[in-house]
Scaffold this active site. Sequence first.
Site, PDB file in Angstrom:
ATOM      1  N   ASP A 187      11.756   6.112   2.058  1.00  0.00           N
ATOM      2  CA  ASP A 187      10.353   6.281   1.714  1.00  0.00           C
ATOM      3  C   ASP A 187      10.246   6.853   0.307  1.00  0.00           C
ATOM      4  O   ASP A 187      10.585   8.007   0.070  1.00  0.00           O
ATOM      5  CB  ASP A 187       9.724   7.243   2.724  1.00  0.00           C
ATOM      6  CG  ASP A 187       8.264   7.435   2.444  1.00  0.00           C
ATOM      7  OD1 ASP A 187       7.604   6.442   2.121  1.00  0.00           O
ATOM      8  OD2 ASP A 187       7.782   8.584   2.520  1.00  0.00           O
ATOM      9  N   GLY A 214       4.452  -2.220  -2.905  1.00  0.00           N
ATOM     10  CA  GLY A 214       3.175  -1.576  -3.217  1.00  0.00           C
ATOM     11  C   GLY A 214       3.347  -0.244  -3.928  1.00  0.00           C
ATOM     12  O   GLY A 214       4.037   0.638  -3.418  1.00  0.00           O
ATOM     13  N   SER A 271      -4.947   4.505  -0.096  1.00  0.00           N
ATOM     14  CA  SER A 271      -6.292   5.092  -0.178  1.00  0.00           C
ATOM     15  C   SER A 271      -6.278   6.526  -0.693  1.00  0.00           C
ATOM     16  O   SER A 271      -7.231   6.951  -1.340  1.00  0.00           O
ATOM     17  CB  SER A 271      -6.951   5.038   1.203  1.00  0.00           C
ATOM     18  OG  SER A 271      -6.135   5.713   2.137  1.00  0.00           O
ATOM     19  N   CYS A 316      -3.945   7.690  -2.699  1.00  0.00           N
ATOM     20  CA  CYS A 316      -2.966   7.688  -3.785  1.00  0.00           C
ATOM     21  C   CYS A 316      -3.634   7.864  -5.151  1.00  0.00           C
ATOM     22  O   CYS A 316      -4.611   7.189  -5.463  1.00  0.00           O
ATOM     23  CB  CYS A 316      -2.235   6.358  -3.740  1.00  0.00           C
ATOM     24  SG  CYS A 316      -1.131   6.138  -5.100  1.00  0.00           S
ATOM     25  N   ASP A 331       2.532  -2.581   1.749  1.00  0.00           N
ATOM     26  CA  ASP A 331       2.270  -1.183   2.103  1.00  0.00           C
ATOM     27  C   ASP A 331       1.120  -0.596   1.284  1.00  0.00           C
ATOM     28  O   ASP A 331       1.209  -0.481   0.062  1.00  0.00           O
ATOM     29  CB  ASP A 331       3.554  -0.376   1.844  1.00  0.00           C
ATOM     30  CG  ASP A 331       3.356   1.113   2.059  1.00  0.00           C
ATOM     31  OD1 ASP A 331       2.378   1.499   2.715  1.00  0.00           O
ATOM     32  OD2 ASP A 331       4.195   1.895   1.562  1.00  0.00           O
ATOM     33  N   GLY A 351      -2.160  12.704   1.543  1.00  0.00           N
ATOM     34  CA  GLY A 351      -1.043  11.914   1.022  1.00  0.00           C
ATOM     35  C   GLY A 351       0.263  12.674   1.077  1.00  0.00           C
ATOM     36  O   GLY A 351       0.282  13.904   1.065  1.00  0.00           O
ATOM     37  N   ARG A 362       9.982  12.354  -1.776  1.00  0.00           N
ATOM     38  CA  ARG A 362       9.376  11.056  -2.055  1.00  0.00           C
ATOM     39  C   ARG A 362       8.897  10.959  -3.494  1.00  0.00           C
ATOM     40  O   ARG A 362       8.942   9.921  -4.108  1.00  0.00           O
ATOM     41  CB  ARG A 362       8.188  10.842  -1.109  1.00  0.00           C
ATOM     42  CG  ARG A 362       7.583   9.469  -1.243  1.00  0.00           C
ATOM     43  CD  ARG A 362       6.482   9.291  -0.211  1.00  0.00           C
ATOM     44  NE  ARG A 362       6.325   7.888   0.108  1.00  0.00           N
ATOM     45  CZ  ARG A 362       5.500   7.067  -0.537  1.00  0.00           C
ATOM     46  NH1 ARG A 362       4.807   7.496  -1.543  1.00  0.00           N
ATOM     47  NH2 ARG A 362       5.410   5.807  -0.177  1.00  0.00           N
ATOM     48  N   ASN A 400      -9.390 -20.154  11.716  1.00  0.00           N
ATOM     49  CA  ASN A 400     -10.152 -20.812  10.638  1.00  0.00           C
ATOM     50  C   ASN A 400      -9.206 -21.454   9.622  1.00  0.00           C
ATOM     51  O   ASN A 400      -9.521 -22.484   9.034  1.00  0.00           O
ATOM     52  CB  ASN A 400     -11.043 -19.808   9.892  1.00  0.00           C
ATOM     53  CG  ASN A 400     -12.149 -19.256  10.762  1.00  0.00           C
ATOM     54  OD1 ASN A 400     -12.285 -18.048  10.892  1.00  0.00           O
ATOM     55  ND2 ASN A 400     -12.923 -20.118  11.378  1.00  0.00           N
TER      56      ASN A 400
HETATM   57  P1  IMP Z   1      -3.357   3.421   2.952  1.00  0.00           P
HETATM   58  O1  IMP Z   1      -3.072   2.558   4.153  1.00  0.00           O
HETATM   59  O2  IMP Z   1      -4.192   2.701   1.934  1.00  0.00           O
HETATM   60  O3  IMP Z   1      -3.930   4.746   3.317  1.00  0.00           O
HETATM   61  O4  IMP Z   1      -1.958   3.657   2.220  1.00  0.00           O
HETATM   62  C1  IMP Z   1      -0.859   4.252   2.860  1.00  0.00           C
HETATM   63  C2  IMP Z   1       0.321   4.220   1.902  1.00  0.00           C
HETATM   64  O5  IMP Z   1       0.071   5.032   0.760  1.00  0.00           O
HETATM   65  C3  IMP Z   1       1.607   4.789   2.465  1.00  0.00           C
HETATM   66  O6  IMP Z   1       2.297   3.922   3.312  1.00  0.00           O
HETATM   67  C4  IMP Z   1       2.390   5.110   1.196  1.00  0.00           C
HETATM   68  O7  IMP Z   1       3.051   3.991   0.667  1.00  0.00           O
HETATM   69  C5  IMP Z   1       1.312   5.495   0.224  1.00  0.00           C
HETATM   70  N1  IMP Z   1       1.196   6.959   0.070  1.00  0.00           N
HETATM   71  C6  IMP Z   1       1.291   7.920   1.003  1.00  0.00           C
HETATM   72  N2  IMP Z   1       1.064   9.146   0.488  1.00  0.00           N
HETATM   73  C7  IMP Z   1       0.830   8.950  -0.826  1.00  0.00           C
HETATM   74  C8  IMP Z   1       0.532   9.826  -1.904  1.00  0.00           C
HETATM   75  O8  IMP Z   1       0.388  11.037  -1.770  1.00  0.00           O
HETATM   76  N3  IMP Z   1       0.406   9.240  -3.130  1.00  0.00           N
HETATM   77  C9  IMP Z   1       0.540   7.898  -3.321  1.00  0.00           C
HETATM   78  N4  IMP Z   1       0.768   7.036  -2.329  1.00  0.00           N
HETATM   79  C10 IMP Z   1       0.922   7.552  -1.091  1.00  0.00           C
END
Ligand code: IMP
Length: 503
Positions: A261, A312, A317, A319, A358, A407, A418, A463
């Site tokens: 990760d 990704g 969301s 991030c 992701d 996050g 990470r 569809n």
């Molecule tokens: P979401 O589904 O749009 O909320 O994105 C989730 C993904 O955001 C996770 O699987 C990670 O790859 C990424 N992520 C998780 N925590 C953070 C963070 O603090 N900063 C940036 N990306 C993150």
Amino acid sequence: MAYYYDQPSRTFSEFLLVPNLTTKECIPGNVDLRTPVTKFRRGETPALTMNLPVTSAVMQAVSDHNMAIALAKSGGISFIYGSQSVEQQVEMVRRVKKFKAGFVLSDSNLRPEDTLKDVLALKARSGHSTIAITDNGEPTGKLMGIVTSRDYRENRLPQECPITEFMTPLSALIYAQEGITLTEANDMIWDHKLNCLPIVNSSGHLVHLVFRKDYDSHQEYPLELHDSNKQLIVGAGINSRDYKERVPALVEAGADVLCIDSSDGYSEWQAETIHYIKETFGETVKVGAGNVVDKEGFLYLVEAGADFIKVGIGGGSICITREQKGIGRGQASSVIEVAAARQEYYEQTGIYVPICSDGGIVHDYHIVLALAMGADFVMLGRYFARFDESPGRKLLVGGNFVKEYWGEGSSRARNWQRYDFGNADKESKLEFEEGVDSFIPYAGRLKDNLDLSISKIKSTMCNCGALTIPQLQEHAKITLVSSTTIYEGGAHDVMLKEKDRTS
Ligand code: IMP
């Protein structure tokens, strides 16, 4: 000279799917969403497949053992977060592997010397009315009896009345021995008109309880994902620092698949981590790597031996990586380029490496777009964090129920592995955050929401004239849309009634 891409990078919301002919057999009931998780050679079966193309994010606010159990029951995989001690993560994996559908560990337990007052207090706390009475008050202590609300009339007994005076003692209980199948347990429940059947081992210790209501709910999960021992499948997140300690412990605990990760996976530390795993365990231990956003990153990790690749950077969301560091790429463009690289690699080598899109999924149709663009499955954080099963607290804010969602790069998570640079300097800490701490609207039970999303996904696939993900990838017609087309796609030029404005 710096390299310049000739096109801007794009997000899912900039695309739409154009319908194909929907044949008569193209109905949601015929859509099969099975998908590979780990790489395989042409003509061979992947070691690990999922029944639904969804995984839950490697995040403290998303994937603990409760989420993993709920998602595996529905057919997907959770990756239990690695931003915790090895012991804690191992314990979560163990709890998933120990879970037996319909067989639950008793969560309300007291000792024979406890009183009616203790029974009432425990019932108020847990909301459960079946209490196991064991010699030490532990869920796996020696079973002495059971108390249910049918055993006492609250106002007729003094609060200090000992449990032994009103419990149903072991001698009067119907119970079963460990090893009984769920079907056999259910038969006993029906034959003896029980609500709950205790299961004990050969030394009389309580092992599980089987409830009538759980048997019924078990019938709701036709896509449940399990291994050859009928244990639920679970994934676990790892990092490129303490892998020599963490990986053997997770493998021993029964994790089915691992995932390194990291927000930026195109690094020598990831390659080293994969080499260590493959040299130590061979191909029996499966490990995904990432995240990458282009062909070079994909090929680097595939050549290092990764079993799937996560795509990704910066689209999540919560991030703020793009704002803080200027690193990232539109999620759709990343998936499109990596999927093309995967296809080329497959044609050259005969090895198919699944890719996971992701982050950044906002609408259910984004999942279909990600799949159509070549992803084999998606990883979702915000989506799952909204449910009862996620670890975040449910709070009432401004009259609405919300869940907490933070996050892994927020100071709250302090998952420095990470967001730090591999294992070069174990003491180094980033001094800025790459993620925020937020609230998201609470959405209820995972199954209810996932069922709805899946029915939308299947309907969209129909569809597109596709009954499987490979058919979708082959036949999808995808168009870029202008900003006015996006505007046209929402309700427009009407006055919304209150109900639709707030929903
Ligand atoms: P979401 O589904 O749009 O909320 O994105 C989730 C993904 O955001 C996770 O699987 C990670 O790859 C990424 N992520 C998780 N925590 C953070 C963070 O603090 N900063 C940036 N990306 C993150």
